[in-house]
Each structure stands twice: as C-alpha cells, then as structure tokens.
Design a protein around this motif. Structure first.
Motif, mmCIF file in Angstrom:
data_model
loop_
_atom_site.group_PDB
_atom_site.id
_atom_site.type_symbol
_atom_site.label_atom_id
_atom_site.label_comp_id
_atom_site.label_asym_id
_atom_site.label_seq_id
_atom_site.Cartn_x
_atom_site.Cartn_y
_atom_site.Cartn_z
ATOM 1 N N MET A 1 -7.556 -12.672 -5.998
ATOM 2 C CA MET A 1 -7.246 -12.561 -7.115
ATOM 3 C C MET A 1 -7.493 -11.055 -7.248
ATOM 4 S SD MET A 1 -9.577 -13.296 -10.659
ATOM 5 C CE MET A 1 -8.901 -14.570 -11.171
ATOM 6 N N ASP A 2 -7.941 -10.655 -6.790
ATOM 7 C CA ASP A 2 -7.969 -8.781 -6.807
ATOM 8 C C ASP A 2 -7.132 -8.338 -5.411
ATOM 9 O OD1 ASP A 2 -10.147 -8.519 -8.409
ATOM 10 O OD2 ASP A 2 -11.482 -8.398 -6.998
ATOM 11 N N MET A 3 -6.428 -9.315 -4.590
ATOM 12 C CA MET A 3 -5.806 -9.102 -4.313
ATOM 13 C C MET A 3 -4.724 -8.722 -4.290
ATOM 14 S SD MET A 3 -4.793 -10.012 0.762
ATOM 15 C CE MET A 3 -4.544 -11.530 -0.826
ATOM 16 N N GLU A 4 -4.093 -9.857 -4.694
ATOM 17 C CA GLU A 4 -2.887 -10.058 -6.066
ATOM 18 C C GLU A 4 -3.209 -9.089 -6.805
ATOM 19 O OE1 GLU A 4 -0.484 -11.890 -5.084
ATOM 20 O OE2 GLU A 4 -2.068 -12.871 -2.959
ATOM 21 N N ARG A 5 -4.313 -8.875 -7.091
ATOM 22 C CA ARG A 5 -3.547 -7.377 -8.515
ATOM 23 C C ARG A 5 -3.649 -6.421 -8.068
ATOM 24 N NH1 ARG A 5 -7.427 -3.334 -10.306
ATOM 25 N NH2 ARG A 5 -9.221 -4.212 -8.929
ATOM 26 N N VAL A 6 -3.536 -6.005 -6.660
ATOM 27 C CA VAL A 6 -4.145 -4.541 -5.852
ATOM 28 C C VAL A 6 -2.488 -4.512 -5.472
ATOM 29 C CG1 VAL A 6 -3.936 -3.338 -4.274
ATOM 30 C CG2 VAL A 6 -6.013 -4.290 -5.681
ATOM 31 N N LEU A 7 -2.111 -5.787 -5.053
ATOM 32 C CA LEU A 7 -0.222 -5.710 -4.132
ATOM 33 C C LEU A 7 0.201 -5.914 -5.445
ATOM 34 C CD1 LEU A 7 -0.863 -8.697 -1.395
ATOM 35 C CD2 LEU A 7 -0.789 -6.246 -1.634
ATOM 36 N N LYS A 8 0.145 -6.249 -6.512
ATOM 37 C CA LYS A 8 1.508 -6.006 -7.969
ATOM 38 C C LYS A 8 1.521 -5.070 -8.471
ATOM 39 C CE LYS A 8 1.322 -11.304 -7.905
ATOM 40 N NZ LYS A 8 1.204 -12.272 -9.222
ATOM 41 N N GLY A 9 0.310 -4.748 -8.369
ATOM 42 C CA GLY A 9 0.262 -3.375 -9.192
ATOM 43 C C GLY A 9 0.125 -2.177 -8.851
ATOM 44 N N SER A 10 0.985 -2.417 -7.610
ATOM 45 C CA SER A 10 0.900 -0.969 -6.580
ATOM 46 C C SER A 10 2.440 0.385 -7.158
ATOM 47 C CB SER A 10 1.892 -0.834 -5.746
ATOM 48 O OG SER A 10 2.931 -1.469 -5.560
ATOM 49 N N PRO A 11 2.230 1.488 -7.181
ATOM 50 C CA PRO A 11 2.343 1.543 -6.246
ATOM 51 C C PRO A 11 -0.187 2.402 -6.127
ATOM 52 C CG PRO A 11 3.204 3.618 -7.188
ATOM 53 C CD PRO A 11 2.837 2.268 -7.953
ATOM 54 N N TRP A 12 -0.395 1.891 -5.262
ATOM 55 C CA TRP A 12 -1.670 3.319 -5.243
ATOM 56 C C TRP A 12 -2.044 4.247 -4.234
ATOM 57 C CZ3 TRP A 12 -6.364 0.501 -7.822
ATOM 58 C CH2 TRP A 12 -5.974 -0.559 -8.579
ATOM 59 N N THR A 13 -3.055 5.359 -4.066
ATOM 60 C CA THR A 13 -3.148 6.190 -3.831
ATOM 61 C C THR A 13 -4.795 6.409 -3.209
ATOM 62 O OG1 THR A 13 -3.762 7.191 -6.214
ATOM 63 C CG2 THR A 13 -1.924 7.433 -5.195
ATOM 64 N N PHE A 14 -5.189 6.837 -2.709
ATOM 65 C CA PHE A 14 -6.419 7.037 -2.095
ATOM 66 C C PHE A 14 -6.062 8.644 -1.412
ATOM 67 C CE2 PHE A 14 -9.727 6.594 1.286
ATOM 68 C CZ PHE A 14 -11.474 6.385 0.428
ATOM 69 N N ASN A 16 -5.401 11.069 -2.628
ATOM 70 C CA ASN A 16 -4.142 11.582 -3.089
ATOM 71 C C ASN A 16 -3.217 11.441 -2.317
ATOM 72 O OD1 ASN A 16 -5.126 13.089 -5.775
ATOM 73 N ND2 ASN A 16 -5.775 14.601 -4.789
ATOM 74 N N HIS A 17 -3.405 10.631 -1.365
ATOM 75 C CA HIS A 17 -2.490 9.619 -0.220
ATOM 76 C C HIS A 17 -2.055 8.430 -1.164
ATOM 77 C CE1 HIS A 17 -4.421 13.082 2.010
ATOM 78 N NE2 HIS A 17 -3.224 12.963 2.472
ATOM 79 N N LEU A 18 -0.753 7.887 -0.374
ATOM 80 C CA LEU A 18 0.282 6.918 -0.885
ATOM 81 C C LEU A 18 -0.552 5.744 -0.260
ATOM 82 C CD1 LEU A 18 2.256 5.148 -2.625
ATOM 83 C CD2 LEU A 18 4.063 5.938 -1.213
ATOM 84 N N LEU A 19 -0.995 4.429 -0.638
ATOM 85 C CA LEU A 19 -1.651 3.725 -0.019
ATOM 86 C C LEU A 19 -0.863 2.590 0.030
ATOM 87 C CD1 LEU A 19 -3.849 2.432 1.764
ATOM 88 C CD2 LEU A 19 -5.332 1.608 -0.673
ATOM 89 N N LEU A 20 -0.366 2.680 1.037
ATOM 90 C CA LEU A 20 0.576 1.160 1.075
ATOM 91 C C LEU A 20 0.018 -0.334 1.800
ATOM 92 C CD1 LEU A 20 4.389 2.572 2.737
ATOM 93 C CD2 LEU A 20 3.566 1.718 -0.077
ATOM 94 N N LEU A 21 0.156 -1.273 0.990
ATOM 95 C CA LEU A 21 0.064 -2.521 1.381
ATOM 96 C C LEU A 21 0.664 -3.723 1.409
ATOM 97 C CD1 LEU A 21 -2.900 -2.205 -1.101
ATOM 98 C CD2 LEU A 21 -3.608 -1.997 1.145
ATOM 99 N N HIS A 22 0.990 -4.478 2.351
ATOM 100 C CA HIS A 22 1.052 -5.227 2.766
ATOM 101 C C HIS A 22 0.562 -6.614 2.682
ATOM 102 C CE1 HIS A 22 4.839 -8.095 4.450
ATOM 103 N NE2 HIS A 22 4.036 -8.265 5.332
#
Length: 79
Positions: A1-14, A16-22
């Motif tokens: 559930m958390d993974m889907e929220r992160v994947l659908k809520g992109s873009p994410w940063t860590f 101040n760097h862009l974090l791309l997930l697949h």
C-alpha cells in the motif's frame, strides 16, 4: 500500500535530489530499466490575458521537455 502511494505520488525528492522509482515486473531486468525521466506539472505565470491557450501550453511544454497534458480549468480566474 505504501509503495503504491509513493509510485503514484511522484515526483519525490531525497536531500533535494530527484528520486525516480519503478516497480519491477517479475521478468524485468533491473539493469535495463531506463530511469531517465519523470513527468512534472509546470505552472506558467504572467502570460497576458487572452494569450494563453492549449496550443501555447503545448509549445511551452515541448520547449522544456515533452508535453503530456493540459489543464485549462483555471483559465479566466485570478490564478
């Protein structure tokens, strides 16, 4: 559930760097996944009234990357 929220809520940063997930499929080779782009909503300000249109949005989007979608729901409002 958390993974889907992160994947659908992109873009994410860590930090101040862009974090791309697949999310890998079972037959997918992780070394062949091209993590080279991500979609962004871009908001353009100070366009004179009457000049902003879907055509202009498409041209501006293609200037900075690849145009994907247009939202004209705020046209004619103070936003």
């Amino acid at each position: 559930m958390d993974m889907e929220r992160v994947l659908k809520g992109s873009p994410w940063t860590f930090n101040n760097h862009l974090l791309l997930l697949h999310k890998l499929q079972s037959t997918e080779d992780p070394l062949l996944v091209p993590l080279i782009y991500t979609p962004f909503w871009v908001q353009i300000h100070d366009i004179p009234a009457g000049f902003f249109s879907e055509r202009l949005a498409t041209q501006l989007g293609n200037f900075i990357g690849t145009f994907m979608e247009y939202d004209g729901s705020n046209l004619g409002k103070e936003n």
